[in-house]
Design an enzyme around this catalytic site. Structure first.
Site, PDB file in Angstrom:
ATOM      1  CG  HIS A  88     -12.340 -22.228 -34.302  1.00 37.60           C
ATOM      2  ND1 HIS A  88     -11.831 -21.426 -35.273  1.00 37.60           N
ATOM      3  CD2 HIS A  88     -13.841 -22.067 -34.425  1.00 37.60           C
ATOM      4  CE1 HIS A  88     -12.824 -20.968 -35.945  1.00 37.60           C
ATOM      5  NE2 HIS A  88     -14.086 -21.324 -35.499  1.00 37.60           N
ATOM      6  CG  HIS A 158     -15.947 -17.470 -33.336  1.00 37.88           C
ATOM      7  ND1 HIS A 158     -17.157 -17.387 -33.759  1.00 37.88           N
ATOM      8  CD2 HIS A 158     -15.365 -18.520 -34.065  1.00 37.88           C
ATOM      9  CE1 HIS A 158     -17.355 -18.209 -34.655  1.00 37.88           C
ATOM     10  NE2 HIS A 158     -16.346 -18.793 -34.946  1.00 37.88           N
ATOM     11  CD  GLU A 302     -14.416 -16.588 -37.225  1.00 38.48           C
ATOM     12  OE1 GLU A 302     -13.417 -17.318 -36.858  1.00 38.48           O
ATOM     13  OE2 GLU A 302     -15.382 -16.610 -37.934  1.00 38.48           O
TER      14      GLU A 302
END
Length: 338
Positions: A88, A158, A302
């Site tokens: 991420h 997220h 996502e």
């Protein structure tokens, strides 16, 4: 940290923070009451929690293998925050940066971020604009970005959803418009693209918890934590689709129904994949009441480029070039029963 609040005539109420462009609450009318459908915690706790609760993941969502980029003979070492990979966007990724609120109206907010060259190891100065909008019963998440040097870009929200307003999400029913998915190795890095099968065949509605952990991929991940390649007729995920969504007539990418059957959510996106995650590592994360979330209290859908694709052309081309523009739009549509 500066909060923002949005509301529209249909009664959707969205709250967020400039820190991480984080969504902290979304409520809407269901069966005569306002129902909270996002997991959250106290504002002051967001910098300490480690599960990207409601935040933006970037500069590259999901994993980049070996925390390294290679392109045209150049190498860039990225932050290794989930050894040996970069997850991420790194330890101080977009989820921990202070976005700037540029515009705020009753039902929309625009935030901007300049990610300078070298941020978490990534090349190029990346300018990002993010707009959250409430449109009837839709939450729209709209990213745009440009760069002055080649860099991989995959931004996503997220947000953790629970359409029941609380409890275990494995009572929810899910459908995914995907014929293929990405199995992973023990570290979460994707293997080769495979056809969906068993509990990963979600083309027809299926309770999230049906035959729970019956598949070796589920046992390894403690649930679902996999990218599903969406059946988009307009592109194959190998470039950056820049066209806006076509509206209600476009096929949804995912559909989820709450355990109490009072609320449904449809997801529309111009991204090539959805990472379906069932909150397998939520335990010990603070909640709004000062207690702690449990595993499987929320699920994520996502929308993103394929994980590990910067170095693996067979998984798509997520590299953004100077003079080109990244545009990601995802629409979460809520449909109360009746």
């Amino acid at each position: 940290m500066t909060p923002f609040e949005l509301e529209n005539e249909e009664g959707l109420r969205l709250r967020g923070l400039d820190f991480g462009a984080t969504l902290t609450s979304l409520t809407l009318p269901v069966a005569g009451k306002h129902r909270e459908v996002l997991l959250g915690c106290a504002d002051e706790v967001y910098p300490a929690q480690q599960v990207w609760l409601g935040a933006v993941a970037g500069r590259f969502a999901n994993r980049i293998g070996g925390a390294e980029l290679v392109r045209d003979g150049q190498h860039w070492a990225l932050d290794t925050n989930q050894a040996p990979h970069c997850l991420h966007g790194g330890r101080e990724g977009f989820h921990r940066q202070g976005w700037q609120i540029k515009e705020l109206e009753a039902d929309r907010v625009k935030l901007v971020l300049l990610s300078k060259a070298g941020d978490q190891g990534f090349p190029g100065n990346l300018r990002v604009t993010l707009e959250y909008r409430l449109e009837q019963y839709d939450l729209v998440v709209d990213f745009r970005a440009s760069t002055d040097a080649p860099t991989p870009v995959s931004l996503t929200s997220h947000a953790y959803f629970n359409l029941d307003g609380g409890g275990d999400v494995r009572d929810h029913t899910i459908s995914l418009n995907a014929d293929r998915f990405l199995p992973t190795d023990e570290s979460g890095l994707p293997l080769a693209i495979a056809p969906v099968e068993g509990p990963f065949d979600l083309r027809a509605p299926r309770p999230m918890g049906l035959d729970w952990l019956s598949h070796p991929q589920q046992r390894q991940a403690r649930g679902y934590d996999h990218a599903f390649l969406l059946n988009h007729p307009q592109h194959d995920g190998r470039d950056h689709p820049a066209l806006p969504l076509d509206g209600p007539e476009q096929n949804w990418a995912a559909r989820v129904i709450s355990g109490d059957r009072q609320l449904a959510m449809e997801v529309y996106t111009n991204q090539p994949s959805l990472q379906f995650y069932t909150g397998n590592w939520l335990a010990n994360t603070p909640n709004r009441s000062g207690q702690q979330h449990q595993d499987y209290d929320g699920f994520c859908l996502e929308a993103q480029q394929l994980p590990d694709s910067p170095n693996r052309p067979e998984l798509g081309n997520p590299w953004l070039l100077p003079g080109h523009y990244y545009h990601h739009q995802t629409r979460y549509r809520f449909i109360p029963a009746g």
